[in-house]
Design a protein around this motif. Structure first.
Motif, mmCIF file in Angstrom:
data_model
loop_
_atom_site.group_PDB
_atom_site.id
_atom_site.type_symbol
_atom_site.label_atom_id
_atom_site.label_comp_id
_atom_site.label_asym_id
_atom_site.label_seq_id
_atom_site.Cartn_x
_atom_site.Cartn_y
_atom_site.Cartn_z
ATOM 1 N N VAL A 55 64.308 33.165 31.998
ATOM 2 C CA VAL A 55 65.726 33.628 30.622
ATOM 3 C C VAL A 55 65.191 34.701 29.715
ATOM 4 O O VAL A 55 65.397 35.929 29.404
ATOM 5 N N ALA A 56 63.367 34.782 29.334
ATOM 6 C CA ALA A 56 63.552 35.925 28.310
ATOM 7 C C ALA A 56 62.862 37.036 28.495
ATOM 8 O O ALA A 56 63.483 38.068 28.533
ATOM 9 N N VAL A 57 62.744 37.080 30.563
ATOM 10 C CA VAL A 57 62.348 38.227 31.134
ATOM 11 C C VAL A 57 63.742 39.077 31.812
ATOM 12 O O VAL A 57 63.710 39.844 30.852
ATOM 13 N N THR A 58 64.282 37.955 31.675
ATOM 14 C CA THR A 58 65.791 39.100 31.755
ATOM 15 C C THR A 58 66.617 39.253 30.602
ATOM 16 O O THR A 58 67.349 40.229 31.008
ATOM 17 N N ARG A 60 64.543 40.280 28.492
ATOM 18 C CA ARG A 60 63.862 41.322 27.597
ATOM 19 C C ARG A 60 63.409 40.643 26.191
ATOM 20 O O ARG A 60 63.686 41.591 24.956
ATOM 21 N N CYS A 61 63.112 39.716 25.759
ATOM 22 C CA CYS A 61 62.789 39.210 24.140
ATOM 23 C C CYS A 61 61.157 38.990 24.501
ATOM 24 O O CYS A 61 60.667 37.923 24.962
ATOM 25 N N ASP A 62 60.625 39.837 23.434
ATOM 26 C CA ASP A 62 59.284 40.106 23.555
ATOM 27 C C ASP A 62 58.255 38.473 22.722
ATOM 28 O O ASP A 62 57.182 37.693 23.554
ATOM 29 N N ALA A 63 59.167 38.223 21.340
ATOM 30 C CA ALA A 63 59.080 36.566 21.253
ATOM 31 C C ALA A 63 59.208 35.460 21.976
ATOM 32 O O ALA A 63 58.304 35.011 22.026
ATOM 33 N N CYS A 64 60.163 35.741 22.305
ATOM 34 C CA CYS A 64 60.861 34.726 23.868
ATOM 35 C C CYS A 64 59.313 34.284 24.451
ATOM 36 O O CYS A 64 58.670 33.200 25.105
ATOM 37 N N ILE A 65 58.926 35.543 25.038
ATOM 38 C CA ILE A 65 57.681 35.569 26.701
ATOM 39 C C ILE A 65 56.959 34.671 25.627
ATOM 40 O O ILE A 65 56.308 33.853 26.156
ATOM 41 N N ALA A 66 56.248 35.248 24.494
ATOM 42 C CA ALA A 66 55.304 34.687 23.815
ATOM 43 C C ALA A 66 55.276 33.090 23.400
ATOM 44 O O ALA A 66 54.692 32.674 23.703
ATOM 45 N N ILE A 82 54.646 29.748 37.652
ATOM 46 C CA ILE A 82 54.600 31.546 36.418
ATOM 47 C C ILE A 82 55.383 32.242 36.917
ATOM 48 O O ILE A 82 56.486 32.891 37.400
ATOM 49 N N ALA A 83 54.612 32.855 38.533
ATOM 50 C CA ALA A 83 54.997 33.411 39.510
ATOM 51 C C ALA A 83 56.466 33.130 39.777
ATOM 52 O O ALA A 83 56.742 34.397 39.757
ATOM 53 N N ASP A 84 56.237 32.007 40.762
ATOM 54 C CA ASP A 84 57.913 31.962 40.893
ATOM 55 C C ASP A 84 58.460 32.178 40.187
ATOM 56 O O ASP A 84 59.848 32.669 40.641
ATOM 57 N N ALA A 85 58.757 31.322 39.451
ATOM 58 C CA ALA A 85 59.868 31.321 38.112
ATOM 59 C C ALA A 85 59.959 33.106 37.446
ATOM 60 O O ALA A 85 61.151 33.663 37.959
ATOM 61 N N LEU A 86 58.827 33.783 37.736
ATOM 62 C CA LEU A 86 59.021 35.143 37.565
ATOM 63 C C LEU A 86 59.390 36.272 38.983
ATOM 64 O O LEU A 86 60.210 36.879 38.494
ATOM 65 N N GLY A 87 59.009 35.797 39.565
ATOM 66 C CA GLY A 87 59.458 36.589 40.852
ATOM 67 C C GLY A 87 61.701 36.174 40.745
ATOM 68 O O GLY A 87 61.892 36.473 41.547
#
Length: 114
Positions: A55-58, A60-66, A82-87
């Motif tokens: 969700v952080a990627v979709t 686009r929340c850098d603070a959430c990603i960190a 992580i790779a599967d989730a990001l895919g």
């Protein structure tokens, strides 16, 4: 390295502390909402953090990603997970771009028909 995520995480926490001082009720409500997530315990911490990273990627929340990359590490998430989730996040963004491309094309066609 694109970004120093550890330093970004620290700075976001510092900035959050400043906001909490200026708006304590707001931050207390936000923190309470965060603490209430997964209240029924149906998802394990690893799954919650994988979802949060996607969700952080979709969004686009850098603070959430960190924050959630750190929490994912603490929950024992693997690089493969992580790779599967990001895919999945990438595919969802591609799907959304497709749907909105169809909408934009339809809008163009309607204006062209005038």
């Amino acid at each position: 390295m694109l970004q120093d995520w550890i330093e970004s995480f620290k700075k976001n926490k510092q900035a959050g502390a400043a906001l909490a001082k200026a708006a304590p009720k707001l931050m207390a409500a936000y923190q309470g909402f965060n603490a209430s997530q997964n209240g029924n315990g149906a998802l394990d911490p690893k799954t919650r953090e994988l979802i949060a990273l996607a969700v952080a990627v979709t969004t686009r929340c850098d603070a959430c990603i960190a924050a959630h990359a750190n929490a994912a590490k603490n929950a024992g998430v693997t690089e493969a997970e992580i790779a599967d989730a990001l895919g999945t996040a990438m595919a969802l963004n591609t799907g959304a771009a497709y749907v909105y491309s169809v909408r934009a094309f339809e809008a163009y066609q309607q204006f062209s028909a005038q």
